[in-house]
Design a protein around this motif. Sequence first.
Motif, mmCIF file in Angstrom:
data_model
loop_
_atom_site.group_PDB
_atom_site.id
_atom_site.type_symbol
_atom_site.label_atom_id
_atom_site.label_comp_id
_atom_site.label_asym_id
_atom_site.label_seq_id
_atom_site.Cartn_x
_atom_site.Cartn_y
_atom_site.Cartn_z
ATOM 1 N N TYR A 219 30.031 -12.396 -46.936
ATOM 2 C CA TYR A 219 29.677 -11.386 -45.941
ATOM 3 C C TYR A 219 29.539 -10.010 -46.587
ATOM 4 N N ALA A 222 26.193 -9.747 -48.191
ATOM 5 C CA ALA A 222 25.170 -9.440 -47.184
ATOM 6 C C ALA A 222 25.218 -7.968 -46.810
ATOM 7 N N PHE A 223 26.427 -7.442 -46.651
ATOM 8 C CA PHE A 223 26.563 -6.031 -46.285
ATOM 9 C C PHE A 223 26.144 -5.125 -47.433
ATOM 10 N N LEU A 225 23.649 -5.738 -49.411
ATOM 11 C CA LEU A 225 22.197 -5.648 -49.267
ATOM 12 C C LEU A 225 21.838 -4.575 -48.242
ATOM 13 N N LEU A 226 22.595 -4.527 -47.154
ATOM 14 C CA LEU A 226 22.360 -3.515 -46.122
ATOM 15 C C LEU A 226 22.606 -2.110 -46.661
ATOM 16 N N SER A 284 25.806 -11.597 -36.513
ATOM 17 C CA SER A 284 25.326 -10.962 -37.743
ATOM 18 C C SER A 284 23.991 -11.548 -38.185
ATOM 19 N N PHE A 288 20.706 -9.130 -38.672
ATOM 20 C CA PHE A 288 19.985 -8.965 -39.937
ATOM 21 C C PHE A 288 18.529 -9.401 -39.806
ATOM 22 N N THR A 346 29.810 -6.030 -52.757
ATOM 23 C CA THR A 346 29.146 -4.731 -52.718
ATOM 24 C C THR A 346 28.803 -4.200 -54.114
ATOM 25 N N GLY A 349 25.430 -6.690 -54.224
ATOM 26 C CA GLY A 349 24.532 -6.541 -53.088
ATOM 27 C C GLY A 349 23.479 -5.464 -53.284
ATOM 28 N N PHE A 366 17.093 -7.472 -45.843
ATOM 29 C CA PHE A 366 17.652 -7.835 -44.535
ATOM 30 C C PHE A 366 17.494 -9.332 -44.258
ATOM 31 N N GLY A 369 20.234 -10.848 -46.076
ATOM 32 C CA GLY A 369 21.473 -10.686 -45.329
ATOM 33 C C GLY A 369 21.625 -11.717 -44.226
ATOM 34 N N SER A 373 24.582 -14.498 -44.069
ATOM 35 C CA SER A 373 25.432 -14.590 -42.881
ATOM 36 C C SER A 373 25.447 -16.012 -42.341
#
Length: 394
Positions: A219, A222-223, A225-226, A284, A288, A346, A349, A366, A369, A373
């Motif tokens: 997770y 994925a975050f 990437l955001l 989530s 995304f 992170t 990502g 996205f 992500g 997720s």
Amino acid sequence: MFKNNRPLLIVSLIAIVNALGYGIIIPIQFSYAARFGLSNFQNGLLFSLFSLCQFLSSPVIGNFSDRFGRRPLLILSLAGTVLSFLTMAFAPSAIFLFIARALDGLTAGNVPVAMSVISDTVEPKDRAKGFGIIGAAFGFGFVFGPAISALTVGINPSLPFIIAAVITFISVVITWFMLPETNQHIGQVNQRKLFDFPKLAKSIVDENVGSTLMVGLIYALAFGLLIYAYNPFAKSVLGLSDTVIALNFVIFGIVGLVAQGFLIPQLTKRIADKKLMIQALIISVVGFFGVFIAHSYLFFVITSIFISLSNSFVQPLIASLLSKEVDFKSQGEIMGINQSYASIGTIFGPIIGGLMASVFSVASPFLGGALLSLVCVYVGYQIFKKPEKVVSLE
């Protein structure tokens, strides 16, 4: 819960003040670094450097908080954040931005230590609620932090960082004078390595905590990437200004405040932590993918709110599950290990996001992500299969 738990109240106040500081700088950090000539990819590396240093330091700080107490480690962590904000504000060149983010990462133990305070003072059955209250306090800070950023960034680019440093210094003062020590088992923990790579690697495959840590890791990826893609997408695809982006974060802060302050305490009474986490992860996936296909500002904001809502649930629920899976002597360590795996996500990502944006499109992170997720949903189902027992990390 505050009535008979003063440390929870104090940590909540600290979380509000700390989140105010971060809420001020997050919406503008990308644009601020670009003023020093950093490319999008270099900016991604800047974000990743913080996470790399956090990965190395979090288990050490969590370990030390088990051995020497929560309060001194929390003070050290927050003081490092103050110094890093000031370094960002008065940086004469790009290299000082990297130094500032490295310093903040190396002392970034405030979250796992704050989580350990909750583990120390809240009964297992109420910990999801306790972690949710801390999350709501962070959400409260993230409501007003971006608002301060939106109002001050136009005056002077460095001003938001100075304000963030002053606000975070207030949290140092609160911790120093108001927070009692909550670790009642100082001196009972066996001597541990400062950074135990074998234990860190072994934890992710542990039958008791491994699946929960894996969800946190994927997770966080994925975050990550955001983190990279949000500002470039908002600017290049939708043409949003720094002020509008900061105001978007105000909206996300309100969502987090409502979710963690009101929804989590109510829902955890009716729905088991494991089931609630999976439902949040499904939200989530939707969020995304929605941002990936967004072509209007309104749709972008709505789908971003889905991501914010999911994050508001996933983070405290992971912490709650982990706190119940290890014994009372290992609370600081497991929170530090969890933070390290989140940091791995992170770290890579933003780098992966930068590569995806360069090779495919600025929206492609996205989609990544959403897929990650979806993997979290699958891994989350494995947690249901684990027998519920408490283990020691000694």
